[in-house]
Scaffold this motif. Structure first.
Motif, PDB file in Angstrom:
ATOM      1  N   LEU A   1       1.155  -0.945   0.105  1.00  0.00           N
ATOM      2  CA  LEU A   1       0.027   0.131  -0.071  1.00  0.00           C
ATOM      3  C   LEU A   1       1.120   1.463  -0.111  1.00  0.00           C
ATOM      4  N   ASP A   2       0.572   2.433  -0.942  1.00  0.00           N
ATOM      5  CA  ASP A   2       1.446   3.746  -1.236  1.00  0.00           C
ATOM      6  C   ASP A   2       0.596   4.294  -0.864  1.00  0.00           C
ATOM      7  N   GLU A   3       0.663   5.554  -0.042  1.00  0.00           N
ATOM      8  CA  GLU A   3       0.159   5.909   0.521  1.00  0.00           C
ATOM      9  C   GLU A   3      -1.723   5.533   0.541  1.00  0.00           C
ATOM     10  N   PRO A   4      -1.868   4.672   0.636  1.00  0.00           N
ATOM     11  CA  PRO A   4      -3.229   4.605  -0.226  1.00  0.00           C
ATOM     12  C   PRO A   4      -4.993   5.135   0.566  1.00  0.00           C
ATOM     13  N   SER A   5      -4.043   5.644   1.241  1.00  0.00           N
ATOM     14  CA  SER A   5      -6.182   7.095   1.712  1.00  0.00           C
ATOM     15  C   SER A   5      -5.450   8.004   0.876  1.00  0.00           C
ATOM     16  N   ALA A   6      -4.615   8.336   0.657  1.00  0.00           N
ATOM     17  CA  ALA A   6      -3.636   9.933  -0.483  1.00  0.00           C
ATOM     18  C   ALA A   6      -5.604  10.506  -0.912  1.00  0.00           C
ATOM     19  N   GLY A   7      -5.938  11.454  -0.892  1.00  0.00           N
ATOM     20  CA  GLY A   7      -7.210  12.200  -0.490  1.00  0.00           C
ATOM     21  C   GLY A   7      -8.663  11.242  -0.705  1.00  0.00           C
ATOM     22  N   LEU A   8      -8.246  10.530   0.651  1.00  0.00           N
ATOM     23  CA  LEU A   8      -9.931  10.548   0.731  1.00  0.00           C
ATOM     24  C   LEU A   8     -10.598  11.298   2.243  1.00  0.00           C
ATOM     25  N   ASP A   9     -11.770  11.121   2.552  1.00  0.00           N
ATOM     26  CA  ASP A   9     -11.817  11.922   3.849  1.00  0.00           C
ATOM     27  C   ASP A   9     -11.769  10.765   4.691  1.00  0.00           C
ATOM     28  N   PRO A  10     -11.988  11.862   6.360  1.00  0.00           N
ATOM     29  CA  PRO A  10     -11.952  10.571   7.380  1.00  0.00           C
ATOM     30  C   PRO A  10     -12.579   9.569   7.284  1.00  0.00           C
ATOM     31  N   HIS A  11     -14.075   9.846   7.164  1.00  0.00           N
ATOM     32  CA  HIS A  11     -14.969   8.784   7.036  1.00  0.00           C
ATOM     33  C   HIS A  11     -14.248   7.362   6.428  1.00  0.00           C
ATOM     34  N   SER A  12     -14.071   7.540   4.920  1.00  0.00           N
ATOM     35  CA  SER A  12     -13.518   6.688   3.533  1.00  0.00           C
ATOM     36  C   SER A  12     -12.127   6.088   4.504  1.00  0.00           C
ATOM     37  N   ARG A  13     -11.152   6.981   5.037  1.00  0.00           N
ATOM     38  CA  ARG A  13      -9.548   6.589   5.714  1.00  0.00           C
ATOM     39  C   ARG A  13     -10.246   5.191   6.030  1.00  0.00           C
ATOM     40  N   SER A  14     -11.268   5.960   7.151  1.00  0.00           N
ATOM     41  CA  SER A  14     -11.348   4.882   8.819  1.00  0.00           C
ATOM     42  C   SER A  14     -11.955   3.585   7.633  1.00  0.00           C
ATOM     43  N   ASN A  15     -12.927   3.350   6.630  1.00  0.00           N
ATOM     44  CA  ASN A  15     -13.386   2.826   6.223  1.00  0.00           C
ATOM     45  C   ASN A  15     -12.379   1.680   6.137  1.00  0.00           C
ATOM     46  N   LEU A  16     -11.601   2.353   4.704  1.00  0.00           N
ATOM     47  CA  LEU A  16     -10.510   1.987   4.449  1.00  0.00           C
ATOM     48  C   LEU A  16      -9.686   0.330   5.114  1.00  0.00           C
ATOM     49  N   TRP A  17      -9.209   1.373   5.927  1.00  0.00           N
ATOM     50  CA  TRP A  17      -8.246   0.465   7.087  1.00  0.00           C
ATOM     51  C   TRP A  17      -8.874  -0.330   7.973  1.00  0.00           C
ATOM     52  N   GLU A  18     -10.028  -0.604   8.690  1.00  0.00           N
ATOM     53  CA  GLU A  18     -11.316  -1.568   8.483  1.00  0.00           C
ATOM     54  C   GLU A  18     -10.742  -2.671   8.085  1.00  0.00           C
ATOM     55  N   HIS A  19     -11.663  -1.912   6.653  1.00  0.00           N
ATOM     56  CA  HIS A  19     -11.393  -3.804   5.503  1.00  0.00           C
ATOM     57  C   HIS A  19     -10.070  -4.024   5.979  1.00  0.00           C
ATOM     58  N   VAL A  20      -9.160  -3.182   5.564  1.00  0.00           N
ATOM     59  CA  VAL A  20      -7.107  -4.125   5.449  1.00  0.00           C
ATOM     60  C   VAL A  20      -7.485  -4.831   6.595  1.00  0.00           C
ATOM     61  N   THR A  21      -7.211  -4.110   7.527  1.00  0.00           N
ATOM     62  CA  THR A  21      -7.124  -5.713   9.254  1.00  0.00           C
ATOM     63  C   THR A  21      -7.938  -5.875   9.224  1.00  0.00           C
ATOM     64  N   GLY A  22      -9.180  -6.510   8.378  1.00  0.00           N
ATOM     65  CA  GLY A  22      -9.913  -7.154   8.765  1.00  0.00           C
ATOM     66  C   GLY A  22     -10.121  -7.959   8.135  1.00  0.00           C
ATOM     67  N   MET A  23      -9.188  -8.606   6.815  1.00  0.00           N
ATOM     68  CA  MET A  23      -7.877  -9.192   5.907  1.00  0.00           C
ATOM     69  C   MET A  23      -7.287  -9.810   6.309  1.00  0.00           C
ATOM     70  N   ARG A  24      -5.874  -9.588   7.039  1.00  0.00           N
ATOM     71  CA  ARG A  24      -4.774  -9.987   7.808  1.00  0.00           C
ATOM     72  C   ARG A  24      -6.032  -9.891   9.573  1.00  0.00           C
ATOM     73  N   ALA A  25      -6.435 -10.007   9.521  1.00  0.00           N
ATOM     74  CA  ALA A  25      -6.878 -10.860  10.894  1.00  0.00           C
ATOM     75  C   ALA A  25      -7.483 -12.260   9.782  1.00  0.00           C
ATOM     76  N   GLU A  26      -8.562 -12.118   9.322  1.00  0.00           N
ATOM     77  CA  GLU A  26      -9.369 -12.784   8.399  1.00  0.00           C
ATOM     78  C   GLU A  26      -8.481 -14.296   7.556  1.00  0.00           C
ATOM     79  N   HIS A  27      -7.140 -13.714   6.978  1.00  0.00           N
ATOM     80  CA  HIS A  27      -6.384 -14.496   6.018  1.00  0.00           C
ATOM     81  C   HIS A  27      -5.321 -14.207   5.779  1.00  0.00           C
ATOM     82  N   GLY A  28      -4.279 -13.905   7.335  1.00  0.00           N
ATOM     83  CA  GLY A  28      -3.328 -13.838   7.432  1.00  0.00           C
ATOM     84  C   GLY A  28      -2.180 -12.922   6.660  1.00  0.00           C
ATOM     85  N   THR A  29      -2.949 -11.751   6.177  1.00  0.00           N
ATOM     86  CA  THR A  29      -2.589 -11.301   4.666  1.00  0.00           C
ATOM     87  C   THR A  29      -0.984 -10.526   5.299  1.00  0.00           C
TER      88      THR A  29
END
Length: 318
Positions: free
Chosen positions: A160-188
């Protein structure tokens, strides 16, 4: 998951040689979340471009997901997801079509590609744009589509190279929730850069700081912050005329240092700010010095970089 030895990249511009990355050694374990921090031009993105096989190194070696980036780049690409700083989507398709096509490129069957596309559209709040032309999406919507494209094949390693650049705070939070969820679920395994230091602090298990193409420090966020000389305690005075006396009292506290009287406050650094603050409040009260308030500020990753280089990451990105 990642092993590099002396990885380097230089560029030539006329007669000038620019050493963007100067021999970095990096090891990332499976399932680890690692943040790369550094000022603009430090070599972060160049390092990621080499690890994702988009840029050939001029020296050193690296294996990514078990494969050599020089001799088997295709095998590396099959096993990684990469979300760069630019838009990777194609204007000629609709949003869902773009996602499904990306899934098909990675070998997903038609049904799986459709199911995962719809799942990502919902999680990244793009369901309402599923049948809209990509060219008509807003900048933030296209950024979220880029993220979905990097996730659709559920790679074991995600860059992830600056993945949340240009996103509003709500979208940033949503993005990281999904990314960290992937790690928890799939060991990414996740390797990321970002100029939002709070994202690294919250998500990364380990931080690597790069400056002038070299690694100058690495460790957990807490380990790096422990290298900074203590918490910053600030006592705000009701009467600015008391600042000299207050500074003298603060200087008398064991382990207190960098005592700095301001216009209507006194600040100092100390090892354990939360336990020292009541002590100085009692001492000031005994001396008849009234306060308007107190603050304890723990070191940040920006403080770490400032102590290492004399420069602020936040100011550089600003």
């Amino acid at each position: 998951m990642i092993h590099t030895t002396g990885l380097a990249r230089r560029f030539h511009s006329g007669r000038q040689t620019v050493h963007a990355v100067r021999g970095v050694d990096i090891d990332v374990a499976p399932g680890e979340v690692v943040g790369l921090l550094g000022p603009n031009g430090a070599g972060k993105s160049t390092t990621l471009r080499m690890l994702t096989t988009l840029l050939a190194p001029t020296a050193g070696s690296a294996t990514v997901a078990g494969y050599d980036i020089r001799t088997d780049p295709l095998a590396v690409r099959r096993r990684i997801g990469s979300i760069g700083q630019g838009n990777g989507s194609f204007d000629g398709l609709r949003t869902r079509e773009e996602l499904q096509a990306q899934g098909r490129f990675y070998g997903l069957d038609r049904h799986t590609a459709r199911r995962r596309a719809d799942e990502l559209l919902q999680r990244l709040q793009l369901s309402g744009q599923a049948d809209r032309d990509v060219a008509k999406l807003s900048g933030g919507q296209r950024r979220r589509l880029d993220v979905a494209m990097g996730l659709i094949h559920r790679p074991p390693l995600l860059f992830l190279d600056e993945p949340s650049a240009g996103l509003d705070p709500h979208s940033r939070s949503n993005l990281w929730e999904h990314v960290t969820g992937m790690r928890a679920e799939h060991g990414t395994t996740i390797v990321m850069t970002t100029h939002y230091l709070e994202e690294v602090d919250a998500a990364a298990q380990r931080v690597i700081i790069i400056d002038h193409g070299r690694i100058i420090a690495e460790g957990t966020p807490d380990q790096l912050k422990s290298k900074v000389s203590g918490d910053l305690v600030t006592v705000e005075l009701a009467d600015p005329g008391d600042r000299s006396a207050a500074a003298t009292i603060a200087a008398g506290i064991p382990t207190a240092h960098e005592v700095a009287p301001g216009r209507d406050a006194v600040s100092f650094r100390v090892s354990h700010g939360d336990t020292v603050t009541p002590e100085i409040v009692r001492a000031l009260d005994a001396a008849g010095i009234r306060l308007r308030g107190t603050q304890v500020q723990r070191p940040t990753l920006d403080d770490v970089f400032l102590s290492l280089t004399g420069r602020s990451l936040r100011e550089d990105h600003g």
